[in-house]
Structures are given as C-alpha cells and as structure tokens.
Scaffold this active site. Structure first.
Site, PDB file in Angstrom:
ATOM      1  N   ASN A  38       0.844  -1.201   0.000  1.00 56.66           N
ATOM      2  CA  ASN A  38       0.000   0.000   0.000  1.00 56.66           C
ATOM      3  C   ASN A  38       0.879   1.251   0.000  1.00 56.66           C
ATOM      4  OD1 ASN A  38       0.603   0.743   2.845  1.00 56.66           O
ATOM      5  ND2 ASN A  38      -0.380  -1.231   3.222  1.00 56.66           N
ATOM      6  N   ASP A  95      -4.127  -6.196   4.988  1.00 56.22           N
ATOM      7  CA  ASP A  95      -5.115  -7.038   5.668  1.00 56.22           C
ATOM      8  C   ASP A  95      -5.098  -8.464   5.136  1.00 56.22           C
ATOM      9  OD1 ASP A  95      -6.243  -5.120   7.423  1.00 56.22           O
ATOM     10  OD2 ASP A  95      -7.156  -4.149   5.674  1.00 56.22           O
ATOM     11  N   LYS A 119       9.942 -16.721 -10.143  1.00 58.48           N
ATOM     12  CA  LYS A 119       9.121 -15.781 -10.924  1.00 58.48           C
ATOM     13  C   LYS A 119       8.108 -16.575 -11.760  1.00 58.48           C
ATOM     14  CE  LYS A 119       9.515 -12.361 -14.547  1.00 58.48           C
ATOM     15  NZ  LYS A 119      10.392 -11.748 -15.536  1.00 58.48           N
ATOM     16  N   PRO A 144      -2.763 -11.730  10.229  1.00 60.44           N
ATOM     17  CA  PRO A 144      -3.080 -11.509  11.643  1.00 60.44           C
ATOM     18  C   PRO A 144      -3.242 -10.017  11.905  1.00 60.44           C
ATOM     19  CG  PRO A 144      -0.751 -12.045  11.349  1.00 60.44           C
ATOM     20  CD  PRO A 144      -1.413 -12.250  10.021  1.00 60.44           C
ATOM     21  N   ASP A 145      -4.086  -9.674  12.848  1.00 62.99           N
ATOM     22  CA  ASP A 145      -4.246  -8.276  13.242  1.00 62.99           C
ATOM     23  C   ASP A 145      -3.287  -8.011  14.406  1.00 62.99           C
ATOM     24  OD1 ASP A 145      -5.077  -5.837  14.430  1.00 62.99           O
ATOM     25  OD2 ASP A 145      -7.004  -6.025  13.406  1.00 62.99           O
ATOM     26  N   ILE A 146      -2.241  -7.258  14.120  1.00 64.10           N
ATOM     27  CA  ILE A 146      -1.170  -7.058  15.111  1.00 64.10           C
ATOM     28  C   ILE A 146      -1.685  -6.244  16.295  1.00 64.10           C
ATOM     29  CG2 ILE A 146       1.161  -6.109  15.445  1.00 64.10           C
ATOM     30  CD1 ILE A 146       1.508  -6.590  12.344  1.00 64.10           C
ATOM     31  N   PHE A 205      -4.277   3.265  15.050  1.00 62.33           N
ATOM     32  CA  PHE A 205      -4.759   4.271  14.105  1.00 62.33           C
ATOM     33  C   PHE A 205      -5.986   3.716  13.399  1.00 62.33           C
ATOM     34  CE2 PHE A 205      -1.687   7.783  13.582  1.00 62.33           C
ATOM     35  CZ  PHE A 205      -0.753   7.374  14.523  1.00 62.33           C
ATOM     36  N   LYS A 229     -13.051   0.551  16.370  1.00 55.34           N
ATOM     37  CA  LYS A 229     -11.721  -0.077  16.469  1.00 55.34           C
ATOM     38  C   LYS A 229     -11.169   0.028  17.895  1.00 55.34           C
ATOM     39  CE  LYS A 229     -10.755   0.240  11.594  1.00 55.34           C
ATOM     40  NZ  LYS A 229     -10.137   0.887  10.460  1.00 55.34           N
ATOM     41  N   LYS A 269     -10.336  -3.671  19.111  1.00 53.15           N
ATOM     42  CA  LYS A 269      -8.905  -3.996  19.214  1.00 53.15           C
ATOM     43  C   LYS A 269      -8.391  -3.786  20.632  1.00 53.15           C
ATOM     44  CE  LYS A 269      -8.293  -3.011  14.333  1.00 53.15           C
ATOM     45  NZ  LYS A 269      -7.327  -3.309  13.293  1.00 53.15           N
TER      46      LYS A 269
HETATM   47  N1  CTP Z   1      -3.605  -3.119  12.156  1.00 54.71           N
HETATM   48  C1  CTP Z   1      -2.767  -4.136  12.558  1.00 54.71           C
HETATM   49  N2  CTP Z   1      -2.774  -5.328  11.889  1.00 54.71           N
HETATM   50  C2  CTP Z   1      -3.607  -5.523  10.852  1.00 54.71           C
HETATM   51  C3  CTP Z   1      -4.480  -4.497  10.426  1.00 54.71           C
HETATM   52  C4  CTP Z   1      -4.450  -3.300  11.110  1.00 54.71           C
HETATM   53  O1  CTP Z   1      -1.993  -3.945  13.504  1.00 54.71           O
HETATM   54  N3  CTP Z   1      -3.589  -6.688  10.231  1.00 54.71           N
HETATM   55  C5  CTP Z   1      -3.636  -1.884  12.915  1.00 54.71           C
HETATM   56  C6  CTP Z   1      -3.110  -0.682  12.180  1.00 54.71           C
HETATM   57  O2  CTP Z   1      -1.722  -0.517  12.412  1.00 54.71           O
HETATM   58  C7  CTP Z   1      -3.922   0.438  12.796  1.00 54.71           C
HETATM   59  C8  CTP Z   1      -5.244  -0.209  13.131  1.00 54.71           C
HETATM   60  O3  CTP Z   1      -4.970  -1.604  13.212  1.00 54.71           O
HETATM   61  O4  CTP Z   1      -3.362   0.883  14.004  1.00 54.71           O
HETATM   62  C9  CTP Z   1      -6.367   0.005  12.177  1.00 54.71           C
HETATM   63  O5  CTP Z   1      -5.958  -0.239  10.882  1.00 54.71           O
HETATM   64  P1  CTP Z   1      -6.922   0.026   9.646  1.00 54.71           P
HETATM   65  O6  CTP Z   1      -6.224  -0.392   8.405  1.00 54.71           O
HETATM   66  O7  CTP Z   1      -7.520   1.391   9.740  1.00 54.71           O
HETATM   67  O8  CTP Z   1      -8.115  -0.938   9.972  1.00 54.71           O
HETATM   68  P2  CTP Z   1      -8.350  -2.459   9.798  1.00 54.71           P
HETATM   69  O9  CTP Z   1      -8.244  -3.110  11.118  1.00 54.71           O
HETATM   70  O10 CTP Z   1      -7.492  -3.000   8.718  1.00 54.71           O
HETATM   71  O11 CTP Z   1      -9.879  -2.486   9.399  1.00 54.71           O
HETATM   72  P3  CTP Z   1     -10.611  -2.032   8.061  1.00 54.71           P
HETATM   73  O12 CTP Z   1      -9.639  -2.320   6.945  1.00 54.71           O
HETATM   74  O13 CTP Z   1     -11.804  -2.870   8.046  1.00 54.71           O
HETATM   75  O14 CTP Z   1     -10.922  -0.578   8.218  1.00 54.71           O
END
Ligand code: CTP
Length: 399
Positions: A210, A279, A289, A309-311, A328, A342, A346
C-alpha cells in the site's frame, strides 16, 4: 511559559525588516532578545532599529565588540535559543558547511543552545537543490527548521520561500520551548512502534502493498526519543532514515511484523500501531518468478488471498495492566464512528482516527486526526505529522 533569553540572528534579505516584528512578537511573550546581524542585513535595516527595540546593542562586528573580546562564545553560550530569522540561502549554506566568517556564523558554530532557522528567499533559490540539501543537513544535525511560507514574493515571483508571519515564528518558538519542557517525561519508558506498509509476496519478484510512507510512525519515534523514551521501531520498507537512537527492526510481511512485536511487547510500556498492515496476503506465494504463458500463469490472473493476523488486536488482547496500546484508524468515511469501533474491537486505549483518500493521509507531511479514547473524542486541526506525534504522546502520557 518562563521568560527565555533568545539570540535573534538577522541575515541579509528583504525579510530582514520583518525581523523587527519577530523581535516584538518574542518580547510580547515575555522573552529577552539580543540581536546579532550579518553585515548584509545592515544594508536592509539599521542595527539602530533593533537596538532601540531590544534596548541593547545589535551586534554585527566580530572584532569590535565593546567589552567582549570573544563575543561569538559569549553569545552562543548565553542564550536558551538561537533563532536565525530570516535565514538567507547564503547563511544556511555556511551553517551547513561549517563556515564561520562573521559574528553570526561564528556564533552558530560555538552555540551550545538549540538553534532554529526560518529560511526566507526567492522561490527558485528556496527550491534550489543545494539549499534544500543544506536545510536537510541542518535538520539531521538537530537544527529546527521552520518551513517557509508560500505566496507572493517581494521580487514578483509566487511560490515557496516567503518569510512566515512574525507571529507564526514566535508561535513556533513557543511550541519548541513547550516540547523541550516535555523532554524527558518518557524517560525510562519503552515504546514499541510499528510503521510503514507491509509487503506481501505473490512470487519471487511481485508483491502487493500500500501507499504508506511511514512518516507518521517515524515522527512518533522521533518525538518519543525526544521525550527520553527507549524506542523500538518495527518498520516495513520505507524510504526514511530511522531517527538517531531508535532501535530499528526491519520487516517485510505482516507475519514478520507480528513476530517482531510479540517478541518485544512484554517489555514495552507503550505500543503504537501506526503501520498500514496489509489485511490480506496471497495465499500461496511461490519462490520463483511466474512466467507469462507458463502453467502457473493462472496464479497471477487470479490471486487467492488469506487474512493476515491483526497485530494491534493481538497486542490489545495481550495487554497487561499499565501497558498502553494505541492504534490508528485510516478511514475514507464515518471516521469517528469506525474509530470508536476499532477502539473497542482492538482493545486499544487510544485510537488516532484520520481521513484518508483524496490526497489526504498517505505520503503527505500533514495529517488531520481525532484522538478517540473511552472518555471522549478530541478533534485536532490539520497539522504537520511531527506536531500530531507530539499531540498523540501528550495524550498517551495522560494514561
Ligand atoms: N492493524 C494491525 N494489523 C492488521 C491491520 C491493522 O496492527 N492486520 C492496525 C493498524 O496498524 C492500525 C489499526 O490496526 O493501528 C487500524 O488499521 P486500519 O487499516 O484502519 O483498519 P483495519 O483493522 O485493517 O480495518 P478495516 O480495513 O476494516 O478498516
């Protein structure tokens, strides 16, 4: 704010006359001001003007200072801040190169106090690569640089390089002193920060990622360091230099970022998730390749994804009493509502919610955010990411 001793350096550009207003704006805030001028500056404004306003002689000559044989040492060590406003391209160049050929530049070399410069010059001079590189050199060495304003210039050109309003300069000085006062208030604290994007491989040469520049996370690291914290920066690939003093852990994928955080979270007092974590990742990357026309081509045309995983949520769930977890929320719409969601989902103590898209957020130097906690929402105006970092850490310190 207690009164400070400010050494005001005036160099020779048309904005030199505004130096008098800067002097007044600083005096209005209770500060004592001593002026030092370059010879060129005296072509624009008489030292008498500054002497009359500051009630002390405005110094120009290095070898003709009544009662002081080494004025550059006395001046450079006897102030709380050396503010050079306006700073011409020439003076900035000399400062970056270490040239000390008059009282102002010798004082800079000898100065033990913090230094701030406010560049003012024609747009083409300001945009000149040498000037920008010299400013970058000064920044890297810890000089505070006040960004030049944009607009109509004395020479008729329009663009960046204008001297900011004297009140804005005085405000930047106040903010600097406020920041210095908060320096050390995170002494002994360990801060763990994620920053930048993650990159998720498709094959040996392709990936998805991204637009995150990492600027926000790096600004937070710099601010936490300035406040005396021990900082670990777990960063995806970015084009930024880690702030001096930060421990940098470079990662690529979300899973690497998670592993780096899990290893260090137990020791951290504060965890800030500013990374734009992908995500989803390609389900089945291959380590060579993928060639067009090969049997694997279909894997490029139709990539299957699995969730990363959601860190932040993982750290939020593992949080021990006393640890502060900050995340954030980058949203294109319903910023506050999604941010509040969130905060709960979270298990964060603070969510910095900001609008992205339409040129806002990613990659820019400014950010407009709202600070969301269980006790309410504080909306902030558009501000540089460095200033937002300071607001965020102020909020964190309340916990
Ligand atoms: N984050 C994380 N790990 C992930 C996704 C998000 O640690 N796999 C953290 C980001 O660093 C940020 C927060 O979660 O602090 C929110 O990230 P954001 O991209 O706004 O939201 P998502 O949880 O990805 O949800 P969505 O895409 O549905 O808005």
């Amino acid at each position: 704010m207690t009164a400070k001793r400010i050494l005001l350096g005036i160099s020779g550009g048309i904005a030199a006359y505004k130096g008098a207003e800067v002097l007044r704006a600083l005096q209005k805030r209770g500060h004592e001001v001593q002026v030092v001028m370059t010879q060129n500056a005296t072509e624009f404004v008489s030292p008498l003007t500054f002497a009359a306003l500051s009630h002390r002689e405005a110094l120009v000559e290095e070898f003709d200072c009544p009662g002081d044989p080494i004025p550059h040492i006395t001046l450079g060590q006897g102030c709380d801040l050396f503010l050079i406003a306006p700073a011409t391209a020439n003076v900035i160049g000399k400062m970056a190169a270490g040239i000390a050929d008059d009282l102002l530049t010798s004082t800079f070399i000898a100065c033990t106090a913090p230094v701030m410069v406010s560049p003012a010059m024609n747009v083409h001079m300001y945009e000149n690569a040498a000037v920008q590189e010299n400013l970058e050199t000064l920044r890297r060495r810890g000089v505070q640089v006040i960004d030049a304003a944009s607009g109509y210039q004395a020479c008729g050109d329009v663009g960046a390089g204008r001297f900011p309003e004297p009140e804005a300069i005085a405000e930047a000085v106040e903010e600097f002193f406020a920041r210095s006062a908060s320096a050390g208030c995170l002494a002994g604290k360990r801060v763990l920060i994620t920053a930048g994007p993650t990159v998720e491989p498709i094959d040996a040469v392709r990936f998805i990622s991204n637009y995150s520049s990492g600027k926000m996370g790096y600004a937070l690291a710099a601010e936490a360091l300035a406040r005396g914290a021990e900082v670990t920066l777990v960063s995806g690939p970015v084009a930024l230099e880690a702030p001096a003093g930060a421990q940098l852990v470079s990662v690529k994928t979300a899973r690497e970022m998670l592993a780096a955080c899990e290893e260090r979270f137990g020791d951290a007092n504060i965890f800030i998730a500013s990374a734009a974590v992908a995500d989803f990742r390609p389900e089945d990357p291959i380590d060579r390749k993928i060639k067009k026309g090969s049997a694997d081509e279909g894997r490029l045309k139709e990539i299957r994804f699995v969730e990363n995983p959601d860190i932040l949520a993982t750290m939020g769930a593992a949080k021990a009493p006393g640890q502060v977890v900050v995340g954030f929320a980058a949203e294109t719409d319903n910023v506050i509502e999604y941010g509040q969601g969130k905060l709960a989902s979270k298990q964060a103590d603070l969510i910095v919610a900001n609008q992205v898209g339409g040129g806002k957020g990613f990659g820019t130097d400014d950010n407009q955010a709202a600070l969301i906690t269980a006790s309410g929402v504080r909306s902030l105006p558009l501000m540089p990411k460095s200033q937002l970092a300071s607001e965020i850490l102020d909020e964190i310190e309340k916990f």
